[in-house]
Every structure is written in structure tokens, then in C-alpha cells.
Design a protein around this motif. Structure first.
Motif: not given
Length: 147
Positions: A107, A111, A114, A118, A121-122, A124-126, A128-129, A132
Motif C-alpha cells: 500500500n 501510494k 500514485k 499515471e 494512479k490506476s 493504487w485504485q485497484t 484500494q479495491e 477493501q
């Protein structure tokens, strides 16, 4: 006793409404006169996530890392932490703190990426999902990865 009228007892009632309980306990009380009782709790209605589900989520993250437009060194750094976490989850009695510690490193690296790339960023989103999705399985160890 003889001829004395007993004091009138106040009416008593108990009610439970709007509750659907699964694997929970109800606390009820009854007393002669001055009982006031209150109880509240948060019921967890999420489905249980299994080790197999966690491994699948980590494999999804691994696939995303391999497909990302990152340098080989950046990919290796992420995978160096992700693979031991995945290996630990596959054990019969996994050490969730160890998994959390490895995922914390993933993580933190995501971060940093991110903020600098570029592709980061994508990714990092993956990440986080995925985090979660596995938070219920990690339990208190989820705090290690900031969830």
C-alpha cells in the motif's frame, strides 16, 4: 395484610422491533419497578470471506501489477511484498498480522507511485479495491494497511 390494599403494580411491557438477528444475543430484563435497560450493537451482515477469496483478490492485484506500465524494479518491489502475503494466506492457519504487514508495504509503495506516475494512479485504485474486499478477513490486522 388483613384489609390492607396492596399497592397497584405498574404495567410492564417489553418490545423488540425491527430486528433481524443472526448469531447474536438479546438482553432482556424485568424488575419490580425502576428498571431501565438499553442495549445497542452493530450487527455485521457481511458475508464471510474465505482464504480462497483473499488469494483470488491478491492474484487480481498481482495481475494488475504485472500488466501496469511500471519499470521492472517497481514491479519487483511490489511483488516482493505481495507474494509472501499471498503465500501466508494459503497456509492452513495464516498469520494475519504478517499478511497485513506485507500489504502495508504494498500500500505504501502504491501510494508513492500514485503521486509520481499515471500507471501508479490506476494501480493504487485497484489496490484500494482489493484491500477493501479483504478487510473483513484481515480483521484487526486491516489497521496495518490503513483500512
Amino acid at each position: 395484610m388483613f384489609g390492607k390494599k396492596q399497592p397497584e403494580q405498574p404495567s410492564q411491557s417489553q418490545s423488540i422491533s425491527g430486528v433481524n438477528l443472526t448469531g447474536s444475543a438479546i438482553q432482556q430484563g424485568q424488575a419490580g419497578r425502576d428498571l431501565q435497560q438499553s442495549q445497542s450493537s452493530k450487527l455485521d451482515t457481511q458475508q464471510q470471506i474465505t482464504n480462497t477469496d483473499v488469494v483470488k483478490q491478491l492474484e487480481n492485484l498481482e495481475t494488475a501489477i504485472k500488466a501496469a506500465s511500471l519499470t521492472p524494479d517497481e514491479k519487483d518491489e511490489l511483488l516482493d511484498y505481495l507474494r509472501p502475503a499471498k503465500r501466508e494466506v494459503n497456509k492452513e492457519e495464516p498469520n494475519k498480522d504478517l499478511v497485513g504487514q506485507n500489504l502495508k508495504q504494498v500500500n505504501e509503495t502504491l501510494k508513492t507511485m500514485k503521486e509520481t506516475t499515471e500507471a501508479g494512479k490506476s494501480l493504487w485504485q485497484t489496490g484500494q479495491e482489493v484491500f477493501q474486499a479483504i478487510t473483513p478477513w484481515l480483521g484487526v490486522a486491516a489497521k496495518l494497511i490503513g483500512m
